[in-house]
Design an enzyme around this catalytic site. Structure first.
Site, PDB file in Angstrom:
ATOM      1  N   ASP A   1      13.278 -25.384  21.673  1.00 14.08           N
ATOM      2  CA  ASP A   1      12.089 -25.976  21.035  1.00 14.08           C
ATOM      3  C   ASP A   1      11.737 -25.421  19.647  1.00 14.08           C
ATOM      4  OD1 ASP A   1      12.066 -27.224  23.476  1.00 14.08           O
ATOM      5  OD2 ASP A   1      10.096 -26.530  24.112  1.00 14.08           O
TER       6      ASP A   1
ATOM      7  N   LYS B   1      13.045 -33.216  26.599  1.00  8.75           N
ATOM      8  CA  LYS B   1      12.343 -32.977  27.865  1.00  8.75           C
ATOM      9  C   LYS B   1      10.857 -33.233  27.690  1.00  8.75           C
ATOM     10  CE  LYS B   1      11.948 -28.119  26.694  1.00  8.75           C
ATOM     11  NZ  LYS B   1      10.496 -28.078  26.535  1.00  8.75           N
TER      12      LYS B   1
ATOM     13  N   CYS C   1       8.479 -22.102  27.580  1.00  8.01           N
ATOM     14  CA  CYS C   1       9.758 -22.808  27.733  1.00  8.01           C
ATOM     15  C   CYS C   1      10.966 -21.875  27.807  1.00  8.01           C
ATOM     16  CB  CYS C   1       9.899 -23.853  26.645  1.00  8.01           C
ATOM     17  SG  CYS C   1       8.698 -25.197  26.884  1.00  8.01           S
TER      18      CYS C   1
HETATM   19  C1  VGL Z   1       5.961 -25.327  25.167  1.00  5.87           C
HETATM   20  C2  VGL Z   1       3.787 -25.528  25.848  1.00  5.87           C
HETATM   21  C3  VGL Z   1       3.900 -26.886  25.895  1.00  5.87           C
HETATM   22  C4  VGL Z   1       7.085 -24.422  24.762  1.00  5.87           C
HETATM   23  C5  VGL Z   1       6.102 -26.700  25.216  1.00  5.87           C
HETATM   24  O1  VGL Z   1       8.023 -24.888  24.068  1.00  5.87           O
HETATM   25  O2  VGL Z   1       7.045 -23.226  25.134  1.00  5.87           O
HETATM   26  N1  VGL Z   1       4.808 -24.749  25.498  1.00  5.87           N
HETATM   27  N2  VGL Z   1       5.052 -27.473  25.575  1.00  5.87           N
END
Ligand code: VGL
Ligand code: ZN
Length: 202
Positions: free
Chosen positions: A12, A110, A155
């Site tokens: 991410d 995702k 994540c």
């Molecule tokens: C994430 C919160 C919501 C992350 C993704 O990448 O850690 N955290 N969506």
């Protein structure tokens, strides 16, 4: 050079998790040069991309009177409610502009099902709906993973724990991760990863 069976999983690295983004992680952008450099050691590079519809149920804005960062109960268990982030096709959902995405063999998206969040690269937050990444890794003979990216305590942690449970040898390169750290969640994440035999490197 790492063998092709040892993949680098970059979690991410998107604008919304970097300073100025909707769910900014402190210094989230500071790890980009190090992640790019580490990619040079790996034949197999996999990226994940948080990829939500605009009405995603993890958004506090979709719940009456709910504040961002509060907890709610979903059919699959407790869920943190987040500011709207990583909406499909938005600038915030795009990868950081300096990330060397050309090195990636696979980009796994995702969190695209409206009713369920997905922190892990392997399973959604019900811990049973697969993303397909395990099948990909099995077919490619990948048995070892090094994880970097955002956020350490969400994540990255969820992905590392699932990977360990699935039988991969897992390393988290902590200096190439940054955390959200909600109420001690970073310390909890470290402890959980250590007890799952995830190697935490600096
Ligand atoms: C994430 C919160 C919501 C992350 C993704 O990448 O850690 N955290 N969506
Ligand atoms: Zn998300």
């Amino acid at each position: 050079m790492q063998p092709a069976t040892h993949a680098l999983l970059v979690i991410d690295m998107q604008n919304d998790f970097c300073p100025g983004g909707a769910l900014a992680v402190q210094e989230g952008d500071a790890i980009v040069p190090g992640v790019n450099a580490l990619m040079q050691d790996f034949t197999t590079v996999i990226l994940t991309q948080d990829w939500h519809p605009e009405d995603h149920s993890s958004f506090a804005s979709r719940h009456k009177d709910a504040e961002p960062f509060s907890l709610t109960e979903m059919p699959y268990g407790p869920q943190v409610l987040w500011p709207d982030h990583c909406v499909q096709g938005s600038k915030g959902a795009a990868f950081h502009k300096d990330l060397e995405t050309d090195r990636a063999h696979l980009v796994i998206r995702k969190g695209f099902r409206p009713q369920i969040d997905s922190y892990s690269a392997f399973f959604e937050n019900d811990h049973e709906t697969p993303t397909g990444l395990h099948g990909y890794c099995q077919e490619r003979g990948i048995d070892r993973l090094t994880l970097v990216g955002l956020a350490t305590d969400f994540c990255v942690q969820y992905s590392a724990l699932d990977a360990a449970r699935l039988g991969y040898a897992v390393t988290v390169q902590q200096d190439l991760c940054r955390a959200i750290d909600l109420d001690g969640s970073l310390e909890d994440a470290r402890a959980a990863m250590l007890s799952a035999n995830v190697v935490l490197e600096n």
